[in-house]
Design a protein around this motif. Structure first.
Motif, mmCIF file in Angstrom:
data_model
loop_
_atom_site.group_PDB
_atom_site.id
_atom_site.type_symbol
_atom_site.label_atom_id
_atom_site.label_comp_id
_atom_site.label_asym_id
_atom_site.label_seq_id
_atom_site.Cartn_x
_atom_site.Cartn_y
_atom_site.Cartn_z
ATOM 1 N N TYR A 32 0.863 -1.173 0.000
ATOM 2 C CA TYR A 32 0.000 0.000 0.000
ATOM 3 C C TYR A 32 0.896 1.217 0.000
ATOM 4 O O TYR A 32 1.869 1.257 0.753
ATOM 5 N N SER A 33 0.612 2.173 -0.856
ATOM 6 C CA SER A 33 1.450 3.368 -0.843
ATOM 7 C C SER A 33 0.627 4.628 -1.022
ATOM 8 O O SER A 33 -0.457 4.617 -1.614
ATOM 9 N N LEU A 34 1.143 5.688 -0.449
ATOM 10 C CA LEU A 34 0.537 7.011 -0.555
ATOM 11 C C LEU A 34 1.555 7.982 -1.117
ATOM 12 O O LEU A 34 2.729 7.947 -0.710
ATOM 13 N N LYS A 35 1.128 8.816 -2.055
ATOM 14 C CA LYS A 35 1.965 9.889 -2.589
ATOM 15 C C LYS A 35 1.119 11.147 -2.489
ATOM 16 O O LYS A 35 0.148 11.303 -3.233
ATOM 17 N N LEU A 36 1.433 11.995 -1.509
ATOM 18 C CA LEU A 36 0.531 13.079 -1.108
ATOM 19 C C LEU A 36 1.148 14.441 -1.358
ATOM 20 O O LEU A 36 2.244 14.728 -0.865
ATOM 21 N N ASP A 37 0.456 15.291 -2.079
ATOM 22 C CA ASP A 37 0.931 16.665 -2.266
ATOM 23 C C ASP A 37 0.805 17.480 -0.983
ATOM 24 O O ASP A 37 1.590 18.390 -0.751
ATOM 25 N N SER A 38 -0.207 17.167 -0.185
ATOM 26 C CA SER A 38 -0.411 17.920 1.045
ATOM 27 C C SER A 38 -0.711 16.975 2.197
ATOM 28 O O SER A 38 -1.806 16.431 2.302
ATOM 29 N N PHE B 55 -4.524 15.677 3.359
ATOM 30 C CA PHE B 55 -4.893 14.258 3.307
ATOM 31 C C PHE B 55 -5.301 13.776 4.698
ATOM 32 O O PHE B 55 -6.292 13.063 4.866
#
Lengths: 328, 328
Positions: free
Chosen positions: A271-277, A281
């Motif tokens: 599972y991965s997250l790539k978050l601008d903010s 989020f």
């Protein structure tokens, strides 16, 4: 009938909750509470009152779920139990080691006040916790790996800023690509702290400060940097503000497990997250948890919960029928 | 006190449940039920009785949760409602379009029998459904993408085997790397069927069959292949058995969404599975759902549920305290 949301504390998190709650079709932002002079706090929504937190108790009948947007170090341990006695509450308490203690305090207060509290919502703890629990339940024979980044660590940036001669600083936590690849291969490597993440620091010095001494101070700082490969860049304040004021973050939760009579079949769950903010989020999770808290309260549940106790469907504004027809 | 598990149907799924249930510290495999002559069914566990399914009703007091391991096309629509009237049941019904109808039938039977049924457990529907629901709840403004593979599609392999002149065949569904990358970039591309997956077929011909004709038949088959870029390899039966009898599968669920006043912050949530054994991973999910079904039944819940209704903690054999201390 909308869920009436209150916000306590208006920084990056409070602002993120405001945006997410206003966008939700089933929610209504009732008020923002602040410790500052309400007149000095400019929020995005012209139609929502900003109120002194001293008056919060007068809002008991006008708010369904209060989202407490304080810091984990000193604010939330006091605030969440306090407000759980008056409201259903949500927080993003993220000091992993102190969660059991915080849970116990909030649980007692929420039960006494006949409310529901959901603590430690966000992405870690939060979405990452969910992934660890699901992956462990499904692959009991296996190994967990969590990687963070690339993203700014507030705690590490603060630690650098406390060094004499440092005017400003930002620290990025970066997962080591070779470690990620080794985990994805199913090799179940035993990884040291140094092998999992590197730390990259962008530092603005006070005039006349000794760069070599500061760099040495950073790289040898126990707990924060000594166990990592750390790179230090000295830059101008202008460059720091221009290139390093973003709030991007993310990370990876991987479980590598095996099934079969002789554990001959390997499985990788990632599972991965790539978050601008990072704050926006996090607050998107808080707002979804507020919806669930209201539903659990309506069906008679009381006390402290975490996202691990929430049926996933309760986080969605869609009905069970819609979810089964379109997302199952 | 162990949860007593029963299995109905002993193929790849039944065998996978047997392995997973025997490995679970809080479970006990009570019996395996078969439509075949029980004496002809060799299971892995010497200490577990194999019983004719005609006698299943006599086991009502000796089984807590029955895991129904039939096929979705014709078995489960009949079996799951039937057994839900006698037992708490779990199935892996995976015909997405017919889930609402199956849910209604099972719900009526389970409520009449005062049992809990959890349908459509596995990875899609199942873990992938969870990921879609969580990601939609957290990022309401966004786009969902699901990719499958690389893995064998049973339905497509069967379709090839029905072509005259084909002796045996295996078909792999393969996600297109460029499509995955476009989705991960946050560009929210509109992807056609052809752009998302390719299909690769390994075909064994009957003696004297016309390869060019068979290849043409495959590539132009409506629904199954006509909308895809399809590659056909003709190989010997020996090569098929040696190199293409694995049951690996997997896939990706990605949500690409945005937050912020002007939706200026992009976020990518990605979940992926890389599975050596599709049936063993599926049954690992079934067994975790059996644990949850028993807990929901004990607390008085009745009727049909899906994994979207299950608090994640119920899937784990660990206590709430343990989960909060170690996995939250």
């Amino acid at each position: 009938m909308s869920i009436k949301i209150g916000i306590i504390g208006y920084g990056n998190l409070g602002r993120g909750v405001e945006i997410a709650a206003k966008a939700a079709p089933d929610m209504e932002l009732a008020a923002v509470f602040t410790r500052r002079d309400p007149k000095s706090v400019a929020i995005l929504s012209a139609d929502v009152p900003v109120v002194s937190v001293d008056e919060v108790e007068q809002w008991k009948d006008r708010i369904d779920v209060m989202i407490v947007c304080g810091g984990s170090a000193t604010d939330l341990p006091v605030q969440t139990p306090k407000y759980a006695s008056m409201f259903n509450v949500i927080d993003s308490f993220d000091t992993h080691a102190r969660i059991p203690e915080h849970f116990a305090n909030v649980d007692a207060a929420a039960k006494a006040g006949e409310h529901v509290a959901v603590i430690s919502c966000g992405w870690d703890p939060g979405m990452f916790s969910l992934m660890r629990v699901y992956a462990n339940a499904v692959l009991p024979d296996g190994q967990d790996y969590t990687f963070w980044g690339k993203g700014v660590s507030q705690g590490h940036s603060d630690a650098i800023r406390r060094i004499p001669g440092v005017k400003n600083a930002k620290q990025y936590t970066i997962p080591v690509p070779a470690a990620l690849e080794a985990v994805r291969s199913g090799a179940n490597p035993a990884l040291t702290t140094r092998q999992k993440h590197t730390r990259e620091c962008f530092v603005v010095l006070e005039e006349g400060a000794d760069a070599a001494w500061v760099e040495q101070k950073i790289k040898t700082m126990p707990n924060y940097f000594a166990d990592y490969d750390t790179t230090v860049h000295f830059i101008s304040e202008e460059e720091l503000l221009t290139n390093h004021s973003g709030m991007a973050h993310g990370g990876f939760v991987i479980r590598s497990g095996a099934t079969g009579v002789n554990k001959e079949h390997k499985h990788i769950i990632e599972y991965s997250l790539k978050l601008d903010s990072n704050p926006e989020f996090t607050t998107s999770v808080l707002v979804a948890c507020a919806r669930a808290a209201q539903r659990m309260w309506e069906e008679g549940q009381r006390g402290c919960k975490t996202i691990l106790d929430i049926p996933p469907a309760y986080l969605s504004e869609k009905s069970g029928e819609e979810l089964r027809a379109h997302l199952l």
